[in-house]
Design a protein around this motif. Structure first.
Motif, short mmCIF file in Angstrom:
data_model
loop_
_atom_site.label_atom_id
_atom_site.label_comp_id
_atom_site.label_asym_id
_atom_site.label_seq_id
_atom_site.Cartn_x
_atom_site.Cartn_y
_atom_site.Cartn_z
N SER A 142 0.82 -1.18 -0.09
CA SER A 142 0.06 -0.06 -0.09
C SER A 142 0.94 1.21 -0.13
CB SER A 142 -0.87 0.10 1.22
OG SER A 142 0.00 0.03 2.59
N LYS A 143 0.34 2.46 -0.38
CA LYS A 143 1.05 3.53 -0.42
C LYS A 143 1.65 3.87 0.98
CE LYS A 143 -0.97 5.86 -4.46
NZ LYS A 143 -1.74 4.49 -4.89
N SER A 144 0.79 3.77 1.86
CA SER A 144 1.27 3.81 3.49
C SER A 144 2.44 3.11 3.75
CB SER A 144 -0.02 3.84 4.38
OG SER A 144 -0.59 2.56 4.25
N MET A 145 2.49 1.75 3.48
CA MET A 145 3.49 1.32 3.77
C MET A 145 4.85 1.25 2.84
SD MET A 145 4.33 -1.62 5.31
CE MET A 145 5.79 -2.87 5.66
N GLU A 146 4.71 1.88 1.64
CA GLU A 146 5.89 2.44 1.10
C GLU A 146 6.48 3.33 1.73
OE1 GLU A 146 4.16 3.34 -2.80
OE2 GLU A 146 4.34 0.82 -3.65
N LEU A 168 6.18 3.92 4.92
CA LEU A 168 6.73 3.37 6.23
C LEU A 168 8.34 2.96 5.72
CD1 LEU A 168 5.02 1.28 8.95
CD2 LEU A 168 7.41 0.67 7.95
N LEU A 169 8.21 2.03 4.81
CA LEU A 169 9.54 1.62 4.31
C LEU A 169 10.60 2.39 4.15
CD1 LEU A 169 8.52 -1.28 2.18
CD2 LEU A 169 9.35 -1.62 4.37
N LYS A 170 10.21 3.74 3.34
CA LYS A 170 10.92 4.80 2.95
C LYS A 170 11.42 5.59 4.45
CE LYS A 170 11.56 8.57 -0.25
NZ LYS A 170 10.84 9.42 -1.24
N ARG A 171 10.48 5.74 5.50
CA ARG A 171 10.77 6.59 6.49
C ARG A 171 11.63 5.51 7.52
NH1 ARG A 171 5.83 7.23 7.57
NH2 ARG A 171 5.49 5.87 8.97
N LYS A 226 11.59 -4.42 7.19
CA LYS A 226 12.20 -4.97 6.05
C LYS A 226 11.28 -5.04 4.75
CE LYS A 226 14.10 -9.43 4.67
NZ LYS A 226 14.25 -10.81 5.15
N ASP A 227 11.70 -4.53 3.47
CA ASP A 227 11.00 -4.69 2.27
C ASP A 227 11.09 -6.06 1.66
OD1 ASP A 227 10.21 -4.59 -0.11
OD2 ASP A 227 11.30 -2.80 -0.71
N ASN A 228 10.10 -6.81 1.66
CA ASN A 228 10.22 -8.24 1.21
C ASN A 228 9.72 -8.27 -0.29
OD1 ASN A 228 10.74 -9.71 3.65
ND2 ASN A 228 8.99 -8.53 4.37
N GLY A 229 9.42 -7.04 -0.96
CA GLY A 229 9.11 -7.08 -2.15
C GLY A 229 7.45 -6.89 -2.34
N GLY A 230 6.91 -6.73 -1.34
CA GLY A 230 5.41 -6.78 -1.51
C GLY A 230 4.75 -7.42 -0.12
N SER A 231 3.34 -7.22 -0.01
CA SER A 231 2.72 -7.88 1.11
C SER A 231 2.05 -9.29 0.81
CB SER A 231 1.80 -7.08 1.62
OG SER A 231 0.70 -6.58 0.55
#
Length: 336
Positions: A179-183, A185-188, A209-214
């Motif tokens: 989701s945009k909010s998770m993207e 969060l990962l950036k932040r 951790k960025d797993n490439g998707g949810s």
């Protein structure tokens, strides 16, 4: 596993690079043809949308009521014998309604219970999925559009069944976009950790951790429920719904004046389970293939496949599907 085509008697066989489409009654052939007995214990995934238990006969053929339930339950040991020990059976089925009554039938549930409780099959329900399609025509029409007593029946059940508690599966192969909010969060790389009202304890780094998707959900929203919100289907599902008018198959059917099979299984759904439950080179089987969406998707995903279909018209539609120039693997009739 290699089948000797000239021993599949009394059937027309069509071959592609990766698989074969056999014309005939799949259940009779699988039970009585010695050559097809080679498939036993070798199939990694059976995926199909059998004729639904409708009150009215459709052109693609379907039993009704108790006859349907008896027919469905008898499939259990046949399918179980075909599956590899870690193989899966995936069945899409719609709801049923009582004849001439605005009452939903329990027939599909009785079918499921009969299948997984069959004493000769050793099957169990691994997980249920729901496939929601807002473009479905209003049904049951009598109680939705005529008398206006019920709401639109807009989803189908998808049952994932196996004879092992731990069939081959890897949900990392069918991730959906973040989701945009998770993207953000990962950036932040920060969020509010700690205890939630649900009493779950959220760790400080558990979501960084960025797993490439949810991880995919067991609810497939084939089109957006809310137009303001992105549909986050797994990449494997894409937008492969039956309303995709630009699809090569539908476009070619229109050009040739062909009426497509009225109950085609979603290619996106097939893609999802093939990628989720099999590896390249595995064997996928569809006993009621219609226009052979299963074979088409399996071919594109570099798996082997065997499909069955009784009606000549739908065999020809399968050949249209495989004439897709991007596939480069036409279905050719083989003399047997």
């Amino acid at each position: 596993m290699k089948l000797t085509l000239n021993k599949i008697v009394d059937s027309k066989v069509y071959k592609s690079k990766k698989g074969m489409l056999i014309q005939g009654n799949s259940i009779e052939l699988l039970q009585n043809n010695k050559e097809l007995s080679k498939l036993k214990g070798k199939v990694n995934l059976i995926i199909t949308s059998p004729p639904f238990p409708l009150n009215n006969k459709k052109q693609y053929g379907n039993e009704k009521g108790e006859e349907y339930k008896d027919w469905f339950i008898k499939l259990a040991p046949i399918f179980s014998d075909l599956l590899a020990d870690d193989g899966s059976l995936v069945i899409e089925i719609g709801n049923a309604w009582e004849p001439e009554r605005p009452v939903q039938s329990l027939l599909h549930l009785e079918c499921l219970l009969g299948m997984v409780k069959h004493p000769e099959a050793n099957l169990r329900l691994i997980q249920e999925f729901i496939c929601y399609n807002p473009s479905k025509l209003p049904s049951p029409a009598q109680w939705v559009t005529v008398n206006r007593l019920r709401t639109v029946d807009s989803y189908t059940h998808v049952w994932w069944i196996s004879k092992n508690d731990f069939p081959k599966a890897d949900n990392s192969k069918v991730l959906r976009p973040y989701s945009k909010s998770m993207e953000k969060l990962l950036k932040r790389q920060s969020y509010n950790s700690g205890k939630r009202p649900s009493e779950h304890q959220i760790s400080e780094k558990g979501f960084l951790k960025d797993n490439g998707g949810s991880i995919a959900h067991n609810f497939f929203e084939m089109e957006a429920i809310d137009e303001k919100r992105d549909v986050r289907l797994p990449h494997s599902v894409l937008s492969f719904s039956n309303t995709n008018s630009n699809d090569y198959f539908l476009k070619t059917c229109r050009e040739k004046g062909i009426t497509p099979h009225p109950a085609r299984m979603s290619g996106g759904l097939v893609n999802f389970f093939i990628q989720f439950l099999t590896d390249e080179g595995d064997l996928v089987l569809d006993p009621f293939s219609g226009s052979n969406t299963t074979g088409y998707c399996t071919e594109k995903l570099n798996r082997k496949w065997v499909s069955f279909e009784v009606k000549e018209d739908y065999i020809e539609q399968a050949r249209v599907r495989f004439s897709d120039p991007l596939l480069k693997s036409p279905l050719k009739k083989i003399k047997v």
